[in-house]
Design a protein around this motif. Sequence first.
Motif, PDB file in Angstrom:
ATOM      1  N   GLY A  17      40.622  44.900  38.728  1.00 20.22           N
ATOM      2  CA  GLY A  17      41.681  45.140  39.699  1.00 20.22           C
ATOM      3  C   GLY A  17      42.547  46.328  39.367  1.00 20.22           C
ATOM      4  O   GLY A  17      42.360  47.009  38.355  1.00 20.22           O
ATOM      5  N   ASP A  18      43.515  46.555  40.249  1.00 20.15           N
ATOM      6  CA  ASP A  18      44.510  47.587  40.050  1.00 20.15           C
ATOM      7  C   ASP A  18      45.436  47.180  38.898  1.00 20.15           C
ATOM      8  O   ASP A  18      45.496  46.004  38.527  1.00 20.15           O
ATOM      9  CB  ASP A  18      45.353  47.770  41.321  1.00 20.15           C
ATOM     10  CG  ASP A  18      44.538  48.245  42.515  1.00 20.15           C
ATOM     11  OD1 ASP A  18      43.394  48.707  42.319  1.00 20.15           O
ATOM     12  OD2 ASP A  18      45.048  48.151  43.650  1.00 20.15           O
ATOM     13  N   THR A  24      47.690  43.509  38.255  1.00 18.17           N
ATOM     14  CA  THR A  24      47.071  42.386  38.971  1.00 18.17           C
ATOM     15  C   THR A  24      46.528  41.338  38.010  1.00 18.17           C
ATOM     16  O   THR A  24      45.446  40.794  38.214  1.00 18.17           O
ATOM     17  CB  THR A  24      45.943  42.877  39.909  1.00 18.17           C
ATOM     18  OG1 THR A  24      44.948  43.553  39.130  1.00 18.17           O
ATOM     19  CG2 THR A  24      46.467  43.785  40.994  1.00 18.17           C
ATOM     20  N   TRP A  68      38.225  49.397  38.044  1.00 20.73           N
ATOM     21  CA  TRP A  68      37.174  49.317  39.061  1.00 20.73           C
ATOM     22  C   TRP A  68      35.971  50.172  38.663  1.00 20.73           C
ATOM     23  O   TRP A  68      36.110  51.381  38.505  1.00 20.73           O
ATOM     24  CB  TRP A  68      37.689  49.820  40.405  1.00 20.73           C
ATOM     25  CG  TRP A  68      38.731  48.940  41.022  1.00 20.73           C
ATOM     26  CD1 TRP A  68      40.083  49.019  40.829  1.00 20.73           C
ATOM     27  CD2 TRP A  68      38.508  47.851  41.916  1.00 20.73           C
ATOM     28  NE1 TRP A  68      40.713  48.045  41.556  1.00 20.73           N
ATOM     29  CE2 TRP A  68      39.768  47.317  42.237  1.00 20.73           C
ATOM     30  CE3 TRP A  68      37.364  47.293  42.492  1.00 20.73           C
ATOM     31  CZ2 TRP A  68      39.928  46.233  43.102  1.00 20.73           C
ATOM     32  CZ3 TRP A  68      37.521  46.216  43.347  1.00 20.73           C
ATOM     33  CH2 TRP A  68      38.783  45.694  43.648  1.00 20.73           C
ATOM     34  N   ARG A 101      34.913  47.928  47.825  1.00 21.73           N
ATOM     35  CA  ARG A 101      36.269  47.483  48.146  1.00 21.73           C
ATOM     36  C   ARG A 101      36.773  48.188  49.410  1.00 21.73           C
ATOM     37  O   ARG A 101      37.310  47.548  50.314  1.00 21.73           O
ATOM     38  CB  ARG A 101      37.189  47.782  46.967  1.00 21.73           C
ATOM     39  CG  ARG A 101      38.664  47.633  47.258  1.00 21.73           C
ATOM     40  CD  ARG A 101      39.455  48.324  46.147  1.00 21.73           C
ATOM     41  NE  ARG A 101      40.861  48.114  46.268  1.00 21.73           N
ATOM     42  CZ  ARG A 101      41.747  48.660  45.441  1.00 21.73           C
ATOM     43  NH1 ARG A 101      41.353  49.421  44.432  1.00 21.73           N
ATOM     44  NH2 ARG A 101      43.022  48.452  45.603  1.00 21.73           N
ATOM     45  N   GLN A 136      37.785  46.369  52.921  1.00 21.25           N
ATOM     46  CA  GLN A 136      39.141  46.540  53.460  1.00 21.25           C
ATOM     47  C   GLN A 136      39.100  47.093  54.877  1.00 21.25           C
ATOM     48  O   GLN A 136      39.828  46.621  55.755  1.00 21.25           O
ATOM     49  CB  GLN A 136      39.959  47.486  52.566  1.00 21.25           C
ATOM     50  CG  GLN A 136      40.360  46.876  51.254  1.00 21.25           C
ATOM     51  CD  GLN A 136      41.224  47.801  50.417  1.00 21.25           C
ATOM     52  OE1 GLN A 136      42.138  47.342  49.760  1.00 21.25           O
ATOM     53  NE2 GLN A 136      40.951  49.094  50.409  1.00 21.25           N
ATOM     54  N   PRO A 190      44.218  44.545  52.873  1.00 22.70           N
ATOM     55  CA  PRO A 190      44.161  45.159  51.545  1.00 22.70           C
ATOM     56  C   PRO A 190      43.647  44.167  50.502  1.00 22.70           C
ATOM     57  O   PRO A 190      43.916  42.973  50.584  1.00 22.70           O
ATOM     58  CB  PRO A 190      45.628  45.522  51.271  1.00 22.70           C
ATOM     59  CG  PRO A 190      46.407  44.485  52.018  1.00 22.70           C
ATOM     60  CD  PRO A 190      45.582  44.154  53.248  1.00 22.70           C
ATOM     61  N   ASN A 231      43.386  44.139  46.173  1.00 22.24           N
ATOM     62  CA  ASN A 231      43.684  44.896  44.950  1.00 22.24           C
ATOM     63  C   ASN A 231      42.976  44.351  43.719  1.00 22.24           C
ATOM     64  O   ASN A 231      43.230  44.788  42.604  1.00 22.24           O
ATOM     65  CB  ASN A 231      45.196  44.992  44.716  1.00 22.24           C
ATOM     66  CG  ASN A 231      45.861  43.631  44.572  1.00 22.24           C
ATOM     67  OD1 ASN A 231      45.195  42.601  44.471  1.00 22.24           O
ATOM     68  ND2 ASN A 231      47.195  43.631  44.554  1.00 22.24           N
ATOM     69  N   SER A 232      42.053  43.388  43.925  1.00 20.65           N
ATOM     70  CA  SER A 232      41.361  42.789  42.785  1.00 20.65           C
ATOM     71  C   SER A 232      40.088  42.093  43.258  1.00 20.65           C
ATOM     72  O   SER A 232      39.931  41.800  44.444  1.00 20.65           O
ATOM     73  CB  SER A 232      42.284  41.780  42.088  1.00 20.65           C
ATOM     74  OG  SER A 232      42.778  40.854  43.041  1.00 20.65           O
ATOM     75  N   TYR A 262      43.938  39.577  47.130  1.00 15.91           N
ATOM     76  CA  TYR A 262      45.154  40.372  46.962  1.00 15.91           C
ATOM     77  C   TYR A 262      46.120  39.603  46.071  1.00 15.91           C
ATOM     78  O   TYR A 262      46.496  38.472  46.382  1.00 15.91           O
ATOM     79  CB  TYR A 262      45.813  40.677  48.307  1.00 15.91           C
ATOM     80  CG  TYR A 262      46.994  41.621  48.162  1.00 15.91           C
ATOM     81  CD1 TYR A 262      46.790  42.996  48.131  1.00 15.91           C
ATOM     82  CD2 TYR A 262      48.288  41.139  48.010  1.00 15.91           C
ATOM     83  CE1 TYR A 262      47.853  43.875  47.951  1.00 15.91           C
ATOM     84  CE2 TYR A 262      49.351  42.006  47.837  1.00 15.91           C
ATOM     85  CZ  TYR A 262      49.131  43.367  47.811  1.00 15.91           C
ATOM     86  OH  TYR A 262      50.188  44.224  47.633  1.00 15.91           O
TER      87      TYR A 262
END
Length: 196
Positions: free
Chosen positions: A60-61, A64, A78, A86, A90, A96, A98-99, A192
């Motif tokens: 993830g980002d 997260t 990632w 991803r 999206q 969105p 993020n993981s 998310y």
Amino acid sequence: MEWVDLGLPDASVRLARGWLAAGDAATLMQAVRRQVPWEVHRIRLFGREVDSPRLSCWIGDAGTAYRYSGKVFEPHPWPPALADLRQRIQDDLARPFNSVLANLYRSGTDAMGWHSDNEPELGPEPVIASLSLGASRRFVLRHRTGATLKVSVDLEPGSLLVMAGRTQERWKHALPRTARPVGERINLTFRYIFPG
């Protein structure tokens, strides 16, 4: 590709078989198998710590981290194959993510027990987008108020299952073991994580 609503009460569960074409799913399976740093996660089960019956990786980002079964998992960055995927998910779902939790089921003896993805950092009505790669496996859902309200669906490679609304509050899901010979399967569950 066509979305099918599974028609579950108190839930929103949709399935798109062939969301990825067979050749694309096979190529992605090889890339993810190679690029992801697979680990054996330790989980708490009936009051003791055991190895989870599958290989996993939390990706993830920054920011997260994910709390599951009494553990905190910091995200890996990632890998290229998943960064591109991803964006496509999206765009398709207009949501969105993020993981992603990547799970590798090496054979029919690898499994996922009954659970809900209802950790606080996912918010009150999380959207979970679950992409299947590799061998087909049976995915089951059962309502929290009674085991008689139960549904099972075979998830083929390239299929995308989306759980939303009150699904995690009202239902549990699992990937049971199977005695039949079955090849490797990778499942990618995009989510998310809300910061803080």
